[in-house]
Design an enzyme around this catalytic site. Structure first.
Site, PDB file in Angstrom:
ATOM      1  N   ARG A   1       7.798 -10.575  14.255  1.00  0.00           N
ATOM      2  CA  ARG A   1       6.659  -9.941  13.573  1.00  0.00           C
ATOM      3  C   ARG A   1       5.418 -10.680  14.053  1.00  0.00           C
ATOM      4  O   ARG A   1       5.293 -11.891  13.866  1.00  0.00           O
ATOM      5  CB  ARG A   1       6.804 -10.053  12.055  1.00  0.00           C
ATOM      6  CG  ARG A   1       5.515  -9.701  11.322  1.00  0.00           C
ATOM      7  CD  ARG A   1       5.704  -9.517   9.847  1.00  0.00           C
ATOM      8  NE  ARG A   1       6.384  -8.250   9.582  1.00  0.00           N
ATOM      9  CZ  ARG A   1       6.421  -7.665   8.386  1.00  0.00           C
ATOM     10  NH1 ARG A   1       5.822  -8.223   7.347  1.00  0.00           N
ATOM     11  NH2 ARG A   1       7.056  -6.533   8.226  1.00  0.00           N
TER      12      ARG A   1
ATOM     13  N   HIS B   1       5.553  -0.207  13.645  1.00  0.00           N
ATOM     14  CA  HIS B   1       6.535  -0.766  12.701  1.00  0.00           C
ATOM     15  C   HIS B   1       7.795   0.110  12.774  1.00  0.00           C
ATOM     16  O   HIS B   1       8.138   0.816  11.817  1.00  0.00           O
ATOM     17  CB  HIS B   1       5.940  -0.772  11.288  1.00  0.00           C
ATOM     18  CG  HIS B   1       6.646  -1.682  10.327  1.00  0.00           C
ATOM     19  ND1 HIS B   1       7.727  -2.470  10.683  1.00  0.00           N
ATOM     20  CD2 HIS B   1       6.422  -1.922   8.999  1.00  0.00           C
ATOM     21  CE1 HIS B   1       8.130  -3.144   9.625  1.00  0.00           C
ATOM     22  NE2 HIS B   1       7.364  -2.841   8.597  1.00  0.00           N
TER      23      HIS B   1
ATOM     24  N   GLN C   1      10.674   0.147  10.055  1.00  0.00           N
ATOM     25  CA  GLN C   1      10.333   0.797   8.787  1.00  0.00           C
ATOM     26  C   GLN C   1      10.502   2.307   8.889  1.00  0.00           C
ATOM     27  O   GLN C   1      11.058   2.939   7.984  1.00  0.00           O
ATOM     28  CB  GLN C   1       8.885   0.447   8.397  1.00  0.00           C
ATOM     29  CG  GLN C   1       8.471   1.017   7.072  1.00  0.00           C
ATOM     30  CD  GLN C   1       9.224   0.392   5.910  1.00  0.00           C
ATOM     31  OE1 GLN C   1       9.219  -0.815   5.774  1.00  0.00           O
ATOM     32  NE2 GLN C   1       9.883   1.199   5.085  1.00  0.00           N
TER      33      GLN C   1
ATOM     34  N   ASP D   1       0.128   3.870   2.900  1.00  0.00           N
ATOM     35  CA  ASP D   1       0.303   2.437   3.144  1.00  0.00           C
ATOM     36  C   ASP D   1      -0.959   1.739   2.651  1.00  0.00           C
ATOM     37  O   ASP D   1      -1.954   2.403   2.325  1.00  0.00           O
ATOM     38  CB  ASP D   1       0.507   2.229   4.667  1.00  0.00           C
ATOM     39  CG  ASP D   1       0.872   0.807   5.054  1.00  0.00           C
ATOM     40  OD1 ASP D   1       1.199  -0.004   4.158  1.00  0.00           O
ATOM     41  OD2 ASP D   1       0.829   0.502   6.257  1.00  0.00           O
TER      42      ASP D   1
ATOM     43  N   CYS E   1       5.909   2.010   2.466  1.00  0.00           N
ATOM     44  CA  CYS E   1       6.728   0.943   3.064  1.00  0.00           C
ATOM     45  C   CYS E   1       6.739  -0.319   2.210  1.00  0.00           C
ATOM     46  O   CYS E   1       7.627  -1.143   2.369  1.00  0.00           O
ATOM     47  CB  CYS E   1       6.256   0.649   4.484  1.00  0.00           C
ATOM     48  SG  CYS E   1       4.577  -0.016   4.592  1.00  0.00           S
TER      49      CYS E   1
ATOM     50  N   ARG F   1      16.119  -0.467   4.617  1.00  0.00           N
ATOM     51  CA  ARG F   1      15.741  -1.319   5.754  1.00  0.00           C
ATOM     52  C   ARG F   1      16.964  -2.109   6.217  1.00  0.00           C
ATOM     53  O   ARG F   1      17.241  -2.219   7.416  1.00  0.00           O
ATOM     54  CB  ARG F   1      14.623  -2.300   5.340  1.00  0.00           C
ATOM     55  CG  ARG F   1      13.247  -1.697   5.198  1.00  0.00           C
ATOM     56  CD  ARG F   1      12.637  -1.323   6.547  1.00  0.00           C
ATOM     57  NE  ARG F   1      12.505  -2.436   7.449  1.00  0.00           N
ATOM     58  CZ  ARG F   1      11.496  -3.331   7.449  1.00  0.00           C
ATOM     59  NH1 ARG F   1      10.508  -3.192   6.616  1.00  0.00           N
ATOM     60  NH2 ARG F   1      11.471  -4.335   8.318  1.00  0.00           N
TER      61      ARG F   1
HETATM   62  N1  NVA Z   1       0.472  -1.662   7.602  1.00  0.00           N
HETATM   63  C1  NVA Z   1       0.936  -2.817   6.867  1.00  0.00           C
HETATM   64  C2  NVA Z   1       2.415  -2.728   6.687  1.00  0.00           C
HETATM   65  C3  NVA Z   1       3.019  -3.868   5.899  1.00  0.00           C
HETATM   66  C4  NVA Z   1       4.513  -3.789   5.832  1.00  0.00           C
HETATM   67  C5  NVA Z   1       0.545  -4.084   7.614  1.00  0.00           C
HETATM   68  O1  NVA Z   1       0.612  -4.082   8.851  1.00  0.00           O
HETATM   69  O2  NVA Z   1       0.180  -5.064   6.965  1.00  0.00           O
HETATM   70  N1   CP Z   2       7.636  -3.013   4.564  1.00  0.00           N
HETATM   71  C1   CP Z   2       7.657  -4.248   5.053  1.00  0.00           C
HETATM   72  O1   CP Z   2       7.755  -4.477   6.261  1.00  0.00           O
HETATM   73  O2   CP Z   2       7.607  -5.223   4.102  1.00  0.00           O
HETATM   74  P1   CP Z   2       7.408  -6.781   4.327  1.00  0.00           P
HETATM   75  O3   CP Z   2       6.002  -6.989   4.839  1.00  0.00           O
HETATM   76  O4   CP Z   2       7.636  -7.389   2.996  1.00  0.00           O
HETATM   77  O5   CP Z   2       8.395  -7.268   5.350  1.00  0.00           O
END
Ligand code: NVA
Ligand code: CP
Length: 312
Positions: A110, A137, A140, A226, A266, A294
């Site tokens: 990540r 992502h 997800q 989101d 998500c 997930r």
């Molecule tokens: N769009 C959000 C998703 C978090 C799971 C982010 O990138 O922070």
């Molecule tokens: N939806 C998702 O990726 O959640 P986290 O940021 O908690 O991993």
């Protein structure tokens, strides 16, 4: 794009890295793997395999789902963050990839820019999975589509309404729509639109843009949103709160959708910002199944990347 290493390893860096046929296989495997989990049936195809998880941003679901999932498959995990590894002290990503991939069998990352995970993957001896970047992502959306199928059947020909930021989730929904044959109705505030080039789309055929979010939801089979401010964009938070004020998924938007429409998010969610409490906690919301799934889909993905097509 399917990124091939010399020895034919497969990475999962964006949704288009697998074919529609491979997704059909993963959904069958995820169903079986989920059934086994619910029945406490031991399934250890990844015994002695190690997953390295690298987090340069915070996480709850991604960490727990990959970590628990890998243990349930008989493997083990190593958890690294920027702060507690040499990644935070400027060791080149290419060197980190060379080293980590000599000691582990699979890597989940990540991070911020997609270019970083692409660079890691191109120097990795083992498959690399995108656990979220600024641009995509895919894990997800894999879980979201599996959840849709569980509740409503095939997603081909259906309409997904995206209300909110043109972010990593929106880009990945668009890639999925193009690959799996459904439509996305997009409504984003001005200045926060999806960039077709960043999303890596072949054409604009699978999506339609709406100024009014309620119009985007009209007749939709699934309404999804989101956070207004994704990780890495915190400095824009106040400006975004103003710009996104009319992009809160509420009861009126759900009423505009089909009567049996589902709501997904998500997570993490901010009730009263991108979604009202009555929608996310209401009868059309499947966010808890979505979060749980997930783990099941990622177990199927790890199995596929390490063992190929398993027909157990
Ligand atoms: N769009 C959000 C998703 C978090 C799971 C982010 O990138 O922070
Ligand atoms: N939806 C998702 O990726 O959640 P986290 O940021 O908690 O991993």
């Amino acid at each position: 794009m399917i990124t091939q290493q010399p020895n034919n390893i497969r990475h999962y860096l964006q949704f288009t890295d697998l074919s529609a046929d491979e997704y059909a296989h993963l959904f069958v495997r995820a169903t079986d793997i989920k059934r086994k989990f619910k029945a406490y049936e031991k399934y250890h195809p990844l015994a002695d395999r190690t997953l390295a998880m690298i987090f340069e941003k915070a996480s709850t679901r991604t960490r727990v789902s990959f970590e628990a999932g890998m243990y349930q498959l008989g493997g083990s995990v190593v958890h690294l963050t920027t702060g507690d590894s040499q990644l935070g002290r400027s060791e080149p990503i290419e060197d980190s990839a060379r080293v980590i991939s000599r000691m582990t069998d699979l890597v989940m990352i990540r991070t911020y820019g997609q270019d970083k995970i692409e660079r890691f993957a191109s120097h990795s001896r083992v498959p690399v999975i995108n656990g979220l970047t600024n641009e995509f992502h895919p894990c997800q959306i894999l879980a979201d589509i599996f959840t849709y199928i569980e509740h409503r059947g095939d997603i081909r020909g259906k309409t997904v309404a995206w209300v909110g930021d043109g972010n990593n989730m929106a880009n990945t929904w668009l890639q999925a729509a193009e690959l799996l044959g459904f439509k996305v109705h997009l409504s984003t505030p001005s200045g926060y639109e999806v960039d077709q080039a960043v999303a890596g789309l072949r054409s604009a055929d699978s999506y339609k843009i709406f100024k009014d979010p309620e119009d985007a939801c009209r007749g939709a089979d699934l309404v999804t949103t989101d956070v207004w401010t994704s990780m890495g964009y915190e400095a824009e938070n106040e400006a975004r709160k103003k710009a996104f004020a009319d992009w809160c998924v509420d009861e009126a938007m759900m009423q505009a959708a089909k009567p049996d429409a589902l709501f997904m998010h998500c997570l993490p969610a901010h009730r009263g910002e991108e979604v009202s409490a009555d929608v996310i906690d209401g009868p059309q919301s499947v966010v808890w199944d979505e979060a749980e799934n997930r783990m099941h889909v990622q177990k199927a993905l790890m199995e596929f990347l390490l063992l190929g097509r398993v027909n157990a």
